[in-house]
Design a protein around this motif. Structure first.
Motif, short mmCIF file in Angstrom:
data_model
loop_
_atom_site.label_atom_id
_atom_site.label_comp_id
_atom_site.label_asym_id
_atom_site.label_seq_id
_atom_site.Cartn_x
_atom_site.Cartn_y
_atom_site.Cartn_z
N ALA A 58 55.83 35.80 39.03
CA ALA A 58 56.23 34.57 38.35
C ALA A 58 55.80 33.31 39.09
CB ALA A 58 57.74 34.56 38.16
N GLY A 113 52.37 31.99 38.34
CA GLY A 113 52.33 31.42 37.00
C GLY A 113 53.02 30.06 36.97
N LYS A 160 59.39 37.68 35.06
CA LYS A 160 58.03 38.22 34.98
C LYS A 160 57.48 38.47 36.38
CE LYS A 160 56.84 36.16 30.58
NZ LYS A 160 56.23 35.04 29.92
N PHE A 165 59.08 31.69 32.91
CA PHE A 165 58.51 32.81 33.69
C PHE A 165 59.58 33.77 34.22
CE2 PHE A 165 54.93 29.95 33.68
CZ PHE A 165 53.85 30.81 33.62
#
Lengths: 613, 174
Positions: free
Chosen positions: B27, B30, B24, B21
């Protein structure tokens, strides 16, 4: 306010320019309650109108720290806007037509506060923050006469009493987020956050372990910014009252430097009032048998720490050396940077040195059984409560253990109770002491004698300046021409200076707040620190801005208190720690010399790696 | 029946997930989701959150704030079968309250209704009941989801049948 006429493209507009607007600053024209003004561009409505003679009420807003816009108290009506706007986060724009007190605005403010009050306990009369509560003030200011909303919280939240220093009552919390912001943005500690959702939201720690069981430094800045009594110091006044009324006990008190510039405020005097003499008189009236000064052991700290620095410099010890007076900072490094612990001076803080000296040297001199002695300290600090209860802070007990055949059950701490400035103020009020009318009195000898170097411990940069005054004369054997080191004074986050000690250049740094401490520690851990000696204070402004100081404490008030600290220093006859005659006598009669065996036994300590949890 | 807790994600696995991740936006959400999925009991134990904090530099309090805000994240081990009962308005009017009460009674968990909590797991970790606000299937109310499959116009009798089948370790669905 200046009346000006400004030519505008669309014609001649008459308006007032906000006071204090520097020439050449871009302005925009706004209308407030039907009157036209020019205000600097880029300001929030709240800031812009404050210089026009208006004061919009706020509750969650904390200048310089956070604007969560969570409370909805500062709403204003702006022509053309769909809803009321929160003035703490809305910037002024050209032509904005603002109503600060329309019917709609006042009704909305009332509703918002009534909603907060729906779940807030109605125990104001027995609350620690009674008459010093922003929620109470706002309710009164807005003219709230009844609360139309019923409580939504079914079961009360449990209190968090896990900490030695602080108590949290989530029931009194209005979720303004100030404590979370201060803990994260100012201190970089992040012990608390808002957990859960909806009606179950509350400020709490990781897995609801409680402040005493997570990496909290006990700095108390959360308590200082809390608008209500959702976070307060753990109150120890009842224990101190009990000791004072016990005829078998000899109860002595020590006062930290920052108390004399804060206590007056809590007793109704002006910001930063310097009240040393009145404070001494008041403490005597409370019934303490001796009124002593933590500044005595601040001078002692300089002797020990100064010589430790010189020893590290000459013997190739771990450098930079970092000061160890601030217990929040100590717990911080134990949690977050344990690899760097060898950089921290082994000196106990002045509070702890005092306890150890009082219950050994002074008790012996006066023929007092140390078990009958109670040492109370008045501190601007909540972390001092925790420090006093650290298991290693029993120097006097270990000193007497063999000499008096003491058993484990006789164990006593060097400092029995640490009270904050706020707790002392409460005691003085309860004791019917007319503080402002008191004649000034002097501290008792010998543990009440101190120098100007000790006073400035209360301000960021003060320990450094005091150390430099002594280190210079000890190392160079020359008279220091000017005792004032301006470079390490002031409220800048990190201050640095270079001092010439007989050809040896000493690079020093001074940081206040733990976030700034992080910057210096990161340098050390990367091996890039250019400094020899570093002072770190946990709280903004140093101890004078400590978590145990009167509420409110903001930047302006901190500046006023700092002025008083430096004024007290300049009027002291002796301004260098090593010239304190009572300190010289203590070494002659008891400690022998700095870093001696007895010094190590009583005045030095060790630290513990804690980790983050 | 084996009720012993299976090992949570190892530090190595968590590091791999964090790296996946990296960079991103959002993150952390996620990461938490993936780590929870990789846990055999579909939850985030304290030690796991500590590892995530250590390797992402996100404070523990922040992670816990996030994990307690989203009802998607579980902080307790979840049952083998997860039953979501919709308590939205439409389902409520079509009897989801009684459905929930019957279900709780069936699984020995009536007490949880009084706690104000929105989830309950049976002692044998066989079933977890959760309430949710709305599935968006209001026309089919009352709606219940069992192990990710949505059942419409649910009745107590039908639910009882499914649960008995699952409890015996039978086929997952009707």
């Amino acid at each position: 306010m200046e009346q000006t006429t400004v030519k505008k493209e669309e014609g001649l507009v008459t308006g007032k320019v906000a006071a204090g607007t520097p020439k050449g600053v871009a302005t925009c024209s706004i209308t407030v309650n039907g009157k036209s003004y020019y205000v600097p561009k880029g300001k929030t409505i709240l800031e812009a109108v404050s210089s026009l003679g208006y004061s919009i009420p706020t509750l969650c807003h904390l200048p310089e720290v956070c604007s969560n816009a969570s409370c909805g108290v500062c709403v204003v009506e702006v022509k053309g806007a769909k809803s009321l706007l929160r003035s703490c986060v809305t910037k002024v724009t050209e032509g904005m037509d603002i109503q600060l007190a329309s019917h709609r605005v006042l009704a909305a403010r009332r509703t918002n506060v009534e909603l907060l009050l729906a779940n807030h306990p109605k125990d104001c009369l027995s609350c620690l923050r009674n008459q010093n509560c922003e929620l109470q003030s706002i309710a009164s200011l807005l003219g709230i006469e009844s609360i139309r909303f019923t409580q939504t919280r079914k079961k009360p939240f449990p209190l968090d009493t896990t900490s030695e220093a602080l108590v949290r009552d989530p029931n009194k919390c209005i979720l303004c987020g100030r404590c979370v912001a201060v803990c994260s943005e100012i201190q970089g500690v992040n012990a608390i956050d808002i957990m859960g959702r909806g009606t179950k939201s509350q400020v709490a720690t990781f897995f609801f372990k409680g402040l005493g069981n997570v990496a909290c430094t006990n700095c108390g800045q959360c308590a200082l910014v809390c608008p209500t009594a959702a976070i307060v110091e753990k109150d120890h006044t009842a224990e101190v009252w009990k000791a004072l009324q016990d005829p078998k006990k000899v109860v002595v008190v020590q006062t930290a430097p920052a108390i004399r510039v804060g206590l007056g405020e809590a007793m109704g005097m002006e910001w930063g009032a310097l009240v040393t003499g009145k404070m001494v008189a008041a403490l005597r009236r409370l019934g303490f048998s001796k009124v002593f000064d933590t500044q005595f052991t601040a001078d002692l700290t300089i002797m020990e720490e100064g010589h430790e620095l010189i020893q590290r410099l000459t013997n190739g010890g771990n450098l930079p050396m970092i000061t160890s007076c601030s217990p929040g900072w100590i717990k911080f490094i134990e949690h977050f940077y344990p690899k760097s612990l060898s950089h921290v001076s082994t000196c106990k803080s002045p509070q702890q040195m005092f306890g150890a000296v009082a219950k050994t040297y002074y008790a012996e001199k006066m023929g007092i059984d140390p078990r009958d002695m109670v040492v109370v300290s008045i501190m601007p600090c909540t972390a001092k409560k925790y420090e006093a209860k650290r298991p290693e802070m029993m120097g006097a007990f270990h000193y007497w253990q063999a000499r008096l055949n003491l058993l484990e059950k006789d164990k006593f701490y060097d400092v029995d109770y640490a009270l904050t400035t706020r707790e002392l103020a409460r005691m003085l009020k309860q004791a019917s002491i007319k503080f402002d009318a008191l004649e000034e009195e002097e501290f008792d000898d010998p543990l009440g004698r101190s120098t100007g170097a000790a006073v400035i411990f209360g301000a960021t940069g003060g320990v450094m300046e005091a150390a430099l005054r002594t280190a210079y004369e000890v190392v160079t054997k020359k008279h220091l021409p000017s005792v004032e080191f301006q470079a390490v004074r002031g409220l800048e986050g990190i201050k640095t200076a270079e001092v010439d000690l007989n050809g040896t250049k000493l690079k020093v740094a001074v940081a206040h707040t733990l976030k700034n401490a992080r910057t210096l520690l990161e340098q050390i851990e990367k091996g890039e620190s250019p400094y020899t000696f570093i002072e770190i204070m946990t709280c903004p402004g140093g101890c004078l801005g400590g978590g145990g100081q009167p509420i409110p404490t903001d930047t302006e008030i901190r500046k006023k208190r700092a002025e008083s600290i430096y004024r007290e220093d300049s009027r002291k006859g002796i301004r260098k720690s090593h010239e304190n005659p009572a300190i010289q006598q203590l070494y002659k009669e008891f400690l022998k010399e700095p870093l001696s065996h007895v010094s190590h036994e009583l005045l030095h300590t060790h630290y513990k790696e804690r980790g983050v949890y | 029946m084996n009720t012993s807790v299976m090992p949570a994600a190892s530090e190595q696995q968590i590091l791999e997930i964090i790296n996946r991740f990296q960079g991103k936006p959002g993150a952390l959400l996620g990461i938490l989701e993936t780590v929870q999925e990789s846990n055999p009991h579909k939850y985030l134990p304290e030690e796991t959150l500590q590892l995530i904090s250590k390797h992402t530099g996100t404070p523990l309090s922040r992670i816990y704030s996030l994990a307690t805000f989203y009802s998607f994240f579980n902080l307790q081990p979840q049952g083998e079968h997860i039953i979501l009962v919709c308590r939205g308005t439409a389902c409520h009017t079509r009897g989801s309250r009684v459905l929930l009460e019957d279900l709780s009674c069936l699984l020995d968990g009536s007490a949880f209704l009084e706690t104000g909590e929105n989830t309950f797991t049976t002692k044998d970790k066989k079933f977890t009941i959760k309430t949710v606000a709305c599935f968006g299937q209001c026309a089919l109310a009352p709606v219940v989801s069992i192990d990710g499959v949505i059942y419409s116009r649910m009745t107590t009798a039908r639910m009882k049948g499914i649960i008995e089948k699952l409890a015996k370790g039978g086929k997952k669905h009707e």
